[in-house]
Design an enzyme around this catalytic site. Structure first.
Site, PDB file in Angstrom:
ATOM      1  NE  ARG A  90      28.757 -30.033 -47.451  1.00  0.00           N
ATOM      2  CZ  ARG A  90      28.759 -31.220 -46.859  1.00  0.00           C
ATOM      3  NH1 ARG A  90      29.656 -32.141 -47.190  1.00  0.00           N
ATOM      4  NH2 ARG A  90      27.903 -31.497 -45.909  1.00  0.00           N
ATOM      5  CE1 TYR A 233      22.750 -24.927 -54.724  1.00  0.00           C
ATOM      6  CE2 TYR A 233      23.585 -26.398 -53.038  1.00  0.00           C
ATOM      7  CZ  TYR A 233      22.641 -25.489 -53.481  1.00  0.00           C
ATOM      8  OH  TYR A 233      21.597 -25.139 -52.662  1.00  0.00           O
ATOM      9  CE  LYS A 242      30.456 -26.031 -45.323  1.00  0.00           C
ATOM     10  NZ  LYS A 242      30.083 -26.047 -43.915  1.00  0.00           N
ATOM     11  CG  HIS A 262      30.776 -27.555 -39.918  1.00  0.00           C
ATOM     12  ND1 HIS A 262      29.977 -28.662 -40.134  1.00  0.00           N
ATOM     13  CD2 HIS A 262      30.231 -26.557 -40.655  1.00  0.00           C
ATOM     14  CE1 HIS A 262      29.008 -28.347 -40.965  1.00  0.00           C
ATOM     15  NE2 HIS A 262      29.123 -27.075 -41.293  1.00  0.00           N
ATOM     16  CB  SER A 284      25.529 -30.119 -43.358  1.00  0.00           C
ATOM     17  OG  SER A 284      26.933 -30.051 -43.473  1.00  0.00           O
ATOM     18  CB  CYS A 286      22.109 -30.178 -37.526  1.00  0.00           C
ATOM     19  SG  CYS A 286      22.009 -31.771 -38.362  1.00  0.00           S
ATOM     20  N   GLY A 287      20.897 -26.769 -37.694  1.00  0.00           N
ATOM     21  CA  GLY A 287      20.467 -25.666 -36.840  1.00  0.00           C
ATOM     22  C   GLY A 287      21.512 -24.645 -36.438  1.00  0.00           C
ATOM     23  CE  LYS A 288      27.110 -25.311 -39.074  1.00  0.00           C
ATOM     24  NZ  LYS A 288      26.372 -26.508 -39.513  1.00  0.00           N
ATOM     25  CG  ASN A 290      17.125 -22.164 -37.477  1.00  0.00           C
ATOM     26  OD1 ASN A 290      16.102 -21.521 -37.509  1.00  0.00           O
ATOM     27  ND2 ASN A 290      17.513 -22.951 -38.456  1.00  0.00           N
ATOM     28  CG  ASP A 309      28.997 -23.280 -42.429  1.00  0.00           C
ATOM     29  OD1 ASP A 309      28.319 -24.198 -41.947  1.00  0.00           O
ATOM     30  OD2 ASP A 309      29.707 -23.425 -43.444  1.00  0.00           O
ATOM     31  CG  ASN A 399      21.434 -28.427 -49.587  1.00  0.00           C
ATOM     32  OD1 ASN A 399      21.519 -27.931 -48.459  1.00  0.00           O
ATOM     33  ND2 ASN A 399      22.477 -28.512 -50.411  1.00  0.00           N
ATOM     34  NE  ARG A 401      22.815 -25.329 -48.034  1.00  0.00           N
ATOM     35  CZ  ARG A 401      23.317 -25.519 -46.811  1.00  0.00           C
ATOM     36  NH1 ARG A 401      23.819 -24.522 -46.122  1.00  0.00           N
ATOM     37  NH2 ARG A 401      23.319 -26.721 -46.283  1.00  0.00           N
ATOM     38  CG  PHE A 525      12.938 -22.963 -34.080  1.00  0.00           C
ATOM     39  CD1 PHE A 525      13.844 -22.918 -35.124  1.00  0.00           C
ATOM     40  CD2 PHE A 525      12.000 -24.002 -34.064  1.00  0.00           C
ATOM     41  CE1 PHE A 525      13.806 -23.863 -36.156  1.00  0.00           C
ATOM     42  CE2 PHE A 525      11.960 -24.954 -35.076  1.00  0.00           C
ATOM     43  CZ  PHE A 525      12.871 -24.877 -36.123  1.00  0.00           C
TER      44      PHE A 525
END
Ligand code: GTP
Ligand code: SPV
Ligand code: MN
Length: 628
Positions: A90, A233, A242, A262, A284, A286-288, A290, A309, A399, A401, A525
């Site tokens: 982004r 992208y 977003k 978010h 962004s 940071c583990g959402k 997961n 997300d 990054n 994806r 985790f």
């Protein structure tokens, strides 16, 4: 009124551009017509979201070198895309909010004067699709026709984006059918900004990843319009995500009394069969994803995924906050996803995936850092260069994806399709913090919870341009995604007190705290299920807590750490509140909040003062000098 059946124009029909118009929606037709006149594509294709359309577009992209089909024995139905090295994340510096009044965008957004920006964009988009096909992509955020759902139409010259929108949203025929004449929709215009024919008719060859150094991700919140130029992208280009579901939707949400966030949404079921629904905001990468797909290590607990997300949350008729995930797929970070960290995601990625900027194995599969402990002896890196474990740069872009349908997720909850949403029991706020922030803390009440959300700082990741690792304030993980003044956004969160009878409880969490030697103190985790367990036990009123200046943390013995190899010293450090470090944090927050001036809600200032008041007595004072 009915709409005509969709008959996509194909390359074979080189009839006039708009000969096939499968809608009676005058506003939509006018917009498509005006856009075609401005951007001058060779043809216009109305997308229906069918498998045949997907197959046609992917075949075309394989021929163009945009997509590389992966080995069907290893990764059936899957492709790899490699972007231009300048188009990998982004672009926050080129993300604009064009509200009439500058103060409505607030000090944390790049504001532009709407009429001036519109002029500038008209210049940039003029002729930008010459030599290309313009795709009209109708889509719904949320189940088509749902009470919380919203319609949008994206115009794009990127077949990669069409394919991405098909996975990430409810795209095509059904969404168009819902667009009855007069129905409102968010128009989202996108171009990669790489025309194949110039103003005097000279043609140039296409490239595998067309884009433009000049980029715009522009929002007009008052007229609900989106314009994106120059990037193909992710959030720059998949405009339902977003741009619509957060920046435009946050403005709608404020006007209409709901929240566009978010946040991941998950359902957790206890061994006794009681279900809880949690929403969690982390910045962004940071583990959402997961957490949304967590496989609990605690026996008897079960986690199901609703979103990874974005959450749209509304006060429901039952007096609770009800959440839907407006998306239909996952655009998730590949590096760090492995069988040991996220086995659910690994199974989700076994087939029917578009990977972007991962590495390629010699037998036609994908690889990224963290997928396996040992990297393969040889790879092709994300730039298409030969790579070995001795290479100085990562094989996959940090990054990199995957784009995959939610239906492929083994832990997906049936509730994803429930247009009424799920009742949220708890909201979690987190970030990537090597120090200060405890593993988990419960807010004293709603306004303290809002203060927790407003106070998030996080070490920056590769999800956007900028310096990776630098600590930055990212309130509610919404700094890059709020379409209006962030202080007004805090006030809107506070106002939910008056709108929701049974408010969720609020927690702050941090999986990323490190010891003096730099290692993570918490295994994270699947083991994060231990934190979820404590939260759920708190919600049912059966777990004990101890008060600290930053919130209520598990009382001794209340966090289940049985069988974990976390030393008592590490456990203590995970919950340590260093008063001097926290006072410094309070100073940094005050300085950061100062930009909002008098718009900052008094509740936020009040909680900052309360934090100081609680910390000050704990700071060790130098001993009084001995009398001479
Ligand atoms: P966006 O899609 O960018 O909004 O981000 P996201 O929040 O969904 O990010 P994601 O879940 O993909 O985060 C991925 C990164 O977080 C990877 O580097 C993971 O290894 C790391 N991560 C996730 N959970 C944990 C955890 O519990 N502990 C540690 N140490 N790292 C984690
Ligand atoms: C994020 O950066 O928070 C993402 C990825 O979820 S993107 O869609 O590219 O914004
Ligand atoms: Mn995100």
């Amino acid at each position: 009124m009915t709409t005509a059946p969709i008959r996509p124009t194909t390359a074979q029909d080189d009839a006039p551009q708009l000969s096939s118009t499968p809608t009676d929606h005058r506003g939509l037709l006018d917009w498509v017509r005006r856009t075609a006149l401005l951007t001058q594509p060779d043809e216009v294709v109305w997308c229906d979201g069918s498998q045949a359309e997907f197959d046609r577009l992917t075949a075309q992209m394989v021929a163009a070198g945009t997509l590389l089909p992966l080995n069907p024995d290893k990764r059936p139905g899957s492709f790899l895309a490699r972007t231009d090295p300048g188009d990998v994340a982004r672009v926050e510096s080129r993300t604009f909010i064009a509200s009439r009044r500058r103060e409505d965008a607030g000090p944390t957004n790049n504001w532009r004067e709407p009429e001036a920006l519109r002029e500038e964009l008209a210049g940039v988009f003029s002729g930008c699709m010459r030599g290309r096909t313009m795709y009209v992509v109708p889509f719904s955020m949320g189940p088509v026709g749902g009470p919380i759902s919203r319609l949008g139409v994206q115009i794009t010259d990127s077949p990669y984006v069409v394919v991405g929108m098909r996975t990430m949203t409810r795209m095509g025929e059904q969404a168009l059918a819902a667009l009855a004449p007069g129905t409102t929709f968010v128009p989202a215009l996108h171009s990669v900004g790489y025309p194949l024919v110039d103003a005097v008719g000279r043609r140039r060859e296409d490239v595998p990843w067309p884009c433009n150094d000049l980029k715009y991700v522009a929002h007009f919140p008052e007229s609900r319009e989106i314009f994106s130029f120059g990037s193909g992208y992710g959030g720059n280009a998949l405009l339902g995500k977003k741009c619509f579901a957060l920046r435009i939707a946050s403005v709608l949400a404020r006007e209409e009394g709901w929240l566009a966030e978010h946040m991941l949404v998950l359902k957790v079921t206890s061994p006794e069969g009681r279900a809880f629904h949690l929403a969690a905001a982390f910045p962004s990468a940071c583990g959402k994803t997961n957490l949304a797909m967590l496989r609990p290590t605690l026996p008897g607990w079960r986690v199901e995924t609703i979103g990874d997300d974005i959450a749209w949350m509304r006060p429901g008729p039952d007096g609770r906050l009800r959440a839907v995930n407006p998306e239909a797929g996952f655009f998730g970070v590949a590096p760090g996803t492995g069988w040991s960290t996220n086995p659910t995601a690994m199974r989700m990625l076994e087939r029917d995936v578009v990977f972007t900027n991962t590495a390629l194995t010699d037998d036609g599969d994908v690889w990224w850092e963290g997928m396996t402990e040992q990297p393969p002896a040889h790879l092709t890196d994300w730039r298409g260069r030969s790579w070995t474990p001795d290479s100085p740069t990562p094989a996959a872009h940090p990054n990199a994806r995957f784009t995959v349908s939610a239906a492929r997720c083994p832990s997906i909850a049936a509730e994803l399709e429930d247009p009424e949403g799920v009742p949220i029991d708890a909201v979690l706020f987190g970030g990537r913090r090597r120090s200060n922030v405890p593993l988990v803390a419960e807010a004293g009440d709603w306004s303290h919870g809002v203060f927790m959300g407003a106070s998030i700082s996080s070490e920056q990741t590769a999800a956007a341009e900028g310096t990776v690792g630098r600590l930055r304030h990212d309130p509610f993980a919404m700094l890059p995604f709020t379409g209006y003044d962030m202080a007004d956004y805090f006030a809107h969160w506070l106002s939910m007190r008056e709108r929701v009878e049974h408010l969720p409880r609020v927690y702050s969490v941090n999986w990323f705290r490190r010891g003096a030697d730099g290692r993570f103190l918490w295994p994270g985790f699947g083991e994060n299920s231990r934190v979820l367990e404590w939260i759920c036990r708190r919600l049912e009123g059966s777990a004990g807590a101890r008060h600290t200046p930053v919130g209520w943390v598990p009382a001794p013995g209340e966090l289940d750490v049985a069988g974990l190899e976390v030393s008592p010293a590490d456990l203590e450090e995970l919950f340590a509140v260093d008063p001097a470090a926290w006072l410094a944090e309070a100073d940094a927050l005050q300085e950061w909040f100062a930009r909002f001036g008098s718009r900052l809600p008094a509740d936020i200032e009040g909680h900052l003062e309360l934090l100081r008041w609680r910390l000050s007595p704990l700071v060790a004072r130098p001993a009084a000098p001995a009398p001479a």
